[in-house]
Design a protein around this motif. Sequence first.
Motif, short mmCIF file in Angstrom:
data_model
loop_
_atom_site.label_atom_id
_atom_site.label_comp_id
_atom_site.label_asym_id
_atom_site.label_seq_id
_atom_site.Cartn_x
_atom_site.Cartn_y
_atom_site.Cartn_z
N THR A 276 117.81 41.53 17.23
CA THR A 276 117.00 41.91 16.08
C THR A 276 117.91 42.39 14.95
N PRO A 277 117.72 41.89 13.71
CA PRO A 277 118.51 42.38 12.57
C PRO A 277 118.27 43.87 12.34
N PHE A 278 119.27 44.52 11.75
CA PHE A 278 119.20 45.97 11.61
C PHE A 278 118.05 46.42 10.72
N ASP A 279 117.77 45.70 9.63
CA ASP A 279 116.70 46.15 8.74
C ASP A 279 115.35 46.13 9.45
N VAL A 280 115.13 45.13 10.31
CA VAL A 280 113.89 45.09 11.09
C VAL A 280 113.90 46.20 12.14
N LEU A 281 115.06 46.38 12.76
CA LEU A 281 115.21 47.42 13.77
C LEU A 281 114.93 48.80 13.18
N CYS A 282 115.39 49.01 11.96
CA CYS A 282 115.21 50.29 11.29
C CYS A 282 113.72 50.56 11.03
N ASP A 283 112.98 49.50 10.70
CA ASP A 283 111.54 49.67 10.47
C ASP A 283 110.81 50.00 11.77
N LEU A 284 111.25 49.39 12.87
CA LEU A 284 110.57 49.58 14.15
C LEU A 284 110.98 50.88 14.83
N VAL A 285 112.25 51.27 14.64
CA VAL A 285 112.76 52.52 15.24
C VAL A 285 113.39 53.33 14.11
N PRO A 286 112.59 54.10 13.37
CA PRO A 286 113.09 54.79 12.17
C PRO A 286 114.29 55.70 12.42
N ASP A 287 114.38 56.27 13.62
CA ASP A 287 115.51 57.16 13.90
C ASP A 287 116.85 56.45 13.82
N MET A 288 116.83 55.12 13.89
CA MET A 288 118.08 54.36 13.83
C MET A 288 118.57 54.15 12.40
N CYS A 289 117.76 54.49 11.43
CA CYS A 289 118.16 54.28 10.03
C CYS A 289 119.42 55.07 9.69
N ILE A 290 119.70 56.12 10.46
CA ILE A 290 120.90 56.91 10.20
C ILE A 290 122.16 56.07 10.34
N ILE A 291 122.07 54.97 11.12
CA ILE A 291 123.24 54.11 11.34
C ILE A 291 123.71 53.50 10.02
N ALA A 292 122.77 53.23 9.10
CA ALA A 292 123.12 52.57 7.85
C ALA A 292 124.10 53.40 7.02
N LYS A 293 124.01 54.72 7.11
CA LYS A 293 124.89 55.58 6.31
C LYS A 293 125.97 56.23 7.17
N THR A 294 126.16 55.70 8.37
CA THR A 294 127.12 56.31 9.28
C THR A 294 128.47 55.61 9.18
N ASN A 295 129.24 55.96 8.16
CA ASN A 295 130.63 55.53 8.11
C ASN A 295 131.53 56.64 8.62
N LYS A 296 130.93 57.79 8.84
CA LYS A 296 131.60 58.89 9.48
C LYS A 296 130.60 59.51 10.45
N ILE A 297 131.01 60.53 11.16
CA ILE A 297 130.13 61.14 12.16
C ILE A 297 128.95 61.82 11.46
N SER A 298 127.74 61.50 11.90
CA SER A 298 126.53 62.09 11.33
C SER A 298 125.75 62.80 12.42
N ASP A 299 124.87 63.68 11.99
CA ASP A 299 124.05 64.45 12.92
C ASP A 299 122.65 63.85 12.98
N LEU A 300 122.11 63.78 14.19
CA LEU A 300 120.75 63.29 14.38
C LEU A 300 120.04 64.23 15.34
N ARG A 301 118.82 64.60 14.97
CA ARG A 301 118.03 65.46 15.85
C ARG A 301 116.78 64.71 16.27
N LEU A 302 116.59 64.61 17.59
CA LEU A 302 115.41 63.98 18.16
C LEU A 302 114.71 65.02 19.02
N GLY A 303 113.63 65.59 18.49
CA GLY A 303 112.95 66.67 19.20
C GLY A 303 113.87 67.88 19.28
#
Length: 501
Positions: A276-303
């Motif tokens: 699945t292309p990333f833009d479609v993946l991002c729509d289906l799994v919004p938490d993955m959108c952080i990958i688009a701006k991850t050129n360095k280490i980023s923080d993600l909180r899930l629950g």
Amino acid sequence: MNWIQIIVNIYLFLAVLLIAGITAHTFAKRGSLVSRYLLFVALTVLVHVTGYLMEFNASSLEAMMFWNQVQYFGIPFTPYFWILLALAYVRKRPLGWQAQVLLAIIPLITFFTRLTNVWHMLYYRAYVLIEQQGLLLVSLDKGPFYWLNAIYIGSMIVTANILYFVHARKSPVEGRVVANRMLFGSLLLLLSTVLLVSPLGGVGIDYSALFYPLAILIMTGVITRDHFLFIKPIARNRVFEQTVDALLVFDQDMVLVDANPAAYMLFPALNDLIRTPFDVLCDLVPDMCIIAKTNKISDLRLGDDHYKVSKKTLLDRLGQQVGYIVSFNDVTENVKIIDDLKAQSEQIRYLSYHDQLTGLYNRHFLESYTSDLNNDVHPLGVVFFDVNNLKEINDRFGHLEGDRLIERVAGKIREICREDDVAVRVGGDEFIVLMPGMDHDQLTLYSKDWSSLFKKISIRDLDTSIAYGFAIKHVEDTFDDAFMRAENIMYEWKRLKKEKN
């Protein structure tokens, strides 16, 4: 002896030496299950080829049949250990002892029917000496148990080939070459079996004795060299599958191509989203959108869980970019530890700057505050308080009542403090309040009701009083100067009141 016999003799003699060396080598290196099964395969083939070498050079039918019988100490058991070797190499779950015993039934039947006088007619019904191209060979009339053994050998070798073929297809690109070598070695055994039982092979020639040494040589090379030296991609694949970090692999167009089990646990929706292309993946799994701006280490909180997300470029052996690998490192425990340490640090800081009994600031804080006091903070009202009768209350009612008095005084001091004022318990029965922006007239007016306020404090019907004095710190003053003036005024007030009483 013609040239064909010379060539075959040289080949078989070298094969015996080679297999003997392989047997000794695998015996010394038999640490793994694969190498142990290779040892048994090499040992059975060594017996087989040695017996055939002696049969090939025998000059009488009796001698030939004797060495033919010797070969059957190895022939029936080679396919048995061959299939066990294949299962171990492709890392299938080892067979239980019941299955291994079941697989050994046909080899044991073959062994006894060939080597006992009572049953050998079921294996070879008759045998005659023939001459073919100047060679003395034995023509055998094969009995039912011979064909039973041939079917068993064929089924074991075909099964092994299927295992190697499937393993080769599932292996990564680097590992496919190695897996194909194992498949090729096993195919040689299948070819020798086909030639042995079909009219294509002619009469009296044991092709398995000719092909088995080549197969053993190829597979020993793979197992002792490639299989063990090729541990890096195996280890990498194992790490990818078993790491607790969720890993996603994208091609250079950011199309999802792979995910490890930890990723499927973190994002269950991925089960149907490979390719699945990333833009479609991002729509289906919004938490993955952080990958688009991850050129360095980023923080993600899930629950309640926290993750460090990083994206790294994948390069091929030529240094060309082929994709990306994104990792989700669960740092929840680390975050909890850091939060606990911060809370403990804040607690320690609070305790170091606050009086434990009253909750007001303590002398340590006062020293720190006044050392950093900016001269721009002027005028500054400095009020010194002293609690009367504390010693008498401690002596008459105990220190618990004395502490209760201190707490009540601290409560009254809080009431007179403005938002920016600083209230400090200096120690014992002494308090200081710093009032930024207060000049003498303002503080005089502000404090006119303090005496009546503090008179409302009593302990067990014993009225107490508070003595206080204040001074104003100006730009040219030090804090100690203002503090001493306020303290002196307070003591002067106490002296005058004592004389009056």
